[in-house]
Design a protein around this motif. Structure first.
Motif, PDB file in Angstrom:
ATOM      1  N   CYS A 170       0.872  -1.118  -0.048  1.00  9.46           N
ATOM      2  CA  CYS A 170      -0.020   0.126  -0.050  1.00  9.46           C
ATOM      3  C   CYS A 170       1.072   1.339  -0.038  1.00  9.46           C
ATOM      4  N   VAL A 171       1.939   1.185   0.594  1.00 12.52           N
ATOM      5  CA  VAL A 171       2.730   2.452   0.848  1.00 12.52           C
ATOM      6  C   VAL A 171       3.535   2.925  -0.627  1.00 12.52           C
ATOM      7  N   ALA A 172       3.891   1.672  -1.304  1.00 10.90           N
ATOM      8  CA  ALA A 172       4.490   1.713  -2.581  1.00 10.90           C
ATOM      9  C   ALA A 172       3.422   2.388  -3.704  1.00 10.90           C
ATOM     10  N   LEU A 173       2.220   2.342  -3.412  1.00  6.99           N
ATOM     11  CA  LEU A 173       0.850   2.648  -4.165  1.00  6.99           C
ATOM     12  C   LEU A 173       0.779   4.211  -4.052  1.00  6.99           C
ATOM     13  N   SER A 174       1.335   4.747  -2.935  1.00  3.80           N
ATOM     14  CA  SER A 174       0.548   5.882  -2.413  1.00  3.80           C
ATOM     15  C   SER A 174       1.644   7.120  -2.561  1.00  3.80           C
ATOM     16  N   ASP A 175       1.191   8.436  -2.887  1.00  6.21           N
ATOM     17  CA  ASP A 175       1.906   9.518  -2.825  1.00  6.21           C
ATOM     18  C   ASP A 175       1.996  10.113  -1.396  1.00  6.21           C
ATOM     19  N   VAL A 176       0.984  10.070  -0.435  1.00  8.05           N
ATOM     20  CA  VAL A 176       1.332  10.650   0.661  1.00  8.05           C
ATOM     21  C   VAL A 176       0.865   9.441   1.691  1.00  8.05           C
ATOM     22  N   VAL A 177       1.754   8.986   2.617  1.00  4.10           N
ATOM     23  CA  VAL A 177       1.642   8.085   3.690  1.00  4.10           C
ATOM     24  C   VAL A 177       1.894   8.639   4.968  1.00  4.10           C
ATOM     25  N   LYS A 178       0.822   8.222   5.936  1.00  5.78           N
ATOM     26  CA  LYS A 178       0.611   8.987   7.274  1.00  5.78           C
ATOM     27  C   LYS A 178       0.595   7.673   8.252  1.00  5.78           C
ATOM     28  N   ALA A 179       1.637   7.688   9.404  1.00 14.03           N
ATOM     29  CA  ALA A 179       1.467   6.405  10.336  1.00 14.03           C
ATOM     30  C   ALA A 179       1.860   7.106  11.453  1.00 14.03           C
ATOM     31  N   SER A 180       1.589   6.377  12.661  1.00 10.97           N
ATOM     32  CA  SER A 180       1.697   6.977  14.206  1.00 10.97           C
ATOM     33  C   SER A 180       2.983   6.179  14.443  1.00 10.97           C
ATOM     34  N   ASP A 181       3.593   6.626  15.532  1.00  7.01           N
ATOM     35  CA  ASP A 181       4.761   6.025  15.885  1.00  7.01           C
ATOM     36  C   ASP A 181       4.489   4.615  16.418  1.00  7.01           C
ATOM     37  N   GLU A 182       3.273   4.500  16.998  1.00 11.66           N
ATOM     38  CA  GLU A 182       2.669   3.257  17.375  1.00 11.66           C
ATOM     39  C   GLU A 182       2.526   2.346  16.591  1.00 11.66           C
ATOM     40  N   ASP A 183       2.137   2.577  15.263  1.00 11.69           N
ATOM     41  CA  ASP A 183       2.083   1.665  13.946  1.00 11.69           C
ATOM     42  C   ASP A 183       3.232   1.280  13.662  1.00 11.69           C
ATOM     43  N   LEU A 184       4.282   2.161  13.580  1.00 11.20           N
ATOM     44  CA  LEU A 184       5.694   1.746  13.261  1.00 11.20           C
ATOM     45  C   LEU A 184       6.257   0.728  13.925  1.00 11.20           C
ATOM     46  N   GLU A 185       6.108   0.981  15.553  1.00 10.11           N
ATOM     47  CA  GLU A 185       6.662   0.179  16.265  1.00 10.11           C
ATOM     48  C   GLU A 185       6.055  -1.173  16.236  1.00 10.11           C
ATOM     49  N   TRP A 186       4.738  -1.509  16.014  1.00 10.44           N
ATOM     50  CA  TRP A 186       4.205  -2.680  15.899  1.00 10.44           C
ATOM     51  C   TRP A 186       4.768  -3.226  14.441  1.00 10.44           C
TER      52      TRP A 186
END
Length: 310
Positions: A170-186
């Motif tokens: 999904c990230v690779a298909l996108s122009d703008v990506v938003k994630a929380s620090d908690e998302d990235l830690e998981w």
């Protein structure tokens, strides 16, 4: 602002059943993509939500809530119960969720092509509906910019390695990506959030945003990092904060003419000053939301007032 840019959001609606110690349950319309659509409509945008809603009380509550904001709700006609989530708040207003949800979205014809598509959360990773979401984004992205928020819900993500692969696609298909620090830690335990964002940026997005709660937010661009402080507020709860951040982001990007086919090239050469302004709008939008109960993002006047306090 771009003239009448069509914004399409694809994803779930969820009835948030908020539980506070010593108080009766309160049901709030929710679901991350639905909250983003609601926030965009409240800020004056033409927002369409492609989703699923059951023919039950929760479904009517959510549909009416979205309609009052001006969201054009489109469904695939499925009749399963409207998804719900029990939301338990701790003493600081932080939310934890227990879900009852299915996601079986089928193809739905659109009256007109959107200029921008946003998706994420449960809808982008939960099968069988996630396949429909992926196909829709893939077909629309040739003429529309795309944004994505993984909004990780660990109990619904399934196998960890498989979930990471889905998110990265999904990230690779996108122009703008938003994630929380908690998302990235998981997703990537023990890895510094900014480094993860830089790695994601290298796969195709124009910008990767990382929200950090009271510590503000970070944007990673090809030319480096941009940060913004959070606006100090008395937190009532954090429900919908990330979604308000997302709708504030898209609102500001549209105001700068950076969404849609015509804006994509400039979006991918985004400068630090413009990104700082976008982050300010996003952080102010989130601050308004956490200052009151439920996923309740600001309208235009409320957002401008919050910006005046930054």
């Amino acid at each position: 602002m771009l003239d009448r840019l069509e914004l399409l959001v694809i994803g779930e609606c969820v009835a948030d059943i908020v539980r506070l110690p010593g108080a009766a349950d309160q049901v709030h319309p929710g679901g991350s993509p639905a909250n983003v659509a609601y926030g965009l409509a409240g800020l004056g945008h033409d927002a369409t939500l492609l989703t699923q809603l059951g023919p039950d009380g929760n479904g009517r509550l959510i549909r009416d809530h979205l309609a009052r904001a001006g969201v054009d709700v489109r469904t695939d006609g499925a009749t399963a119960a409207t998804p719900s989530a029990a939301v338990t708040l701790d003493g600081a207003g932080r939310a934890t969720y227990t879900f009852e949800i299915t996601w079986t979205l089928g193809p739905v014809a659109l009256d007109r092509p959107p200029g921008h598509v946003h998706t994420g959360s449960i809808a982008a990773v939960t099968e069988p509906g996630a396949a429909t979401v992926a196909a829709a984004v893939d077909s629309l992205r040739t003429a529309a910019t795309v944004s994505y928020d993984p909004n990780v819900r660990p109990e619904l993500m399934g196998d960890h390695e498989a979930a990471v692969r889905k998110v990265e696609r999904c990230v690779a298909l996108s122009d703008v990506v938003k994630a929380s620090d908690e998302d990235l830690e998981w997703l990537y335990p023990g890895q510094e959030a900014g480094r993860v964002a830089e790695r994601w940026l290298a796969t195709g997005p124009a910008v990767v945003l990382v929200t950090r709660g009271a510590d503000g937010a970070l944007a990673v661009l090809p030319e480096g990092r941009v940060t913004v402080d959070a606006l100090p507020v008395d937190v009532v709860d954090t429900v919908g904060a990330g979604d308000a951040f997302m709708s504030g982001t898209l609102h500001a990007l549209a105001a700068h003419g950076l969404l849609g086919e015509a804006g994509r090239e400039r979006l991918h050469t985004l400068d630090r000053a413009t990104m700082t302004d976008v982050l300010r709008h996003a952080a102010a939008s989130a601050a308004v939301t956490v200052s009151r109960a439920g996923a309740n993002p600001p309208d235009g006047a409320e957002l401008e007032a919050a910006l005046g306090r930054m």
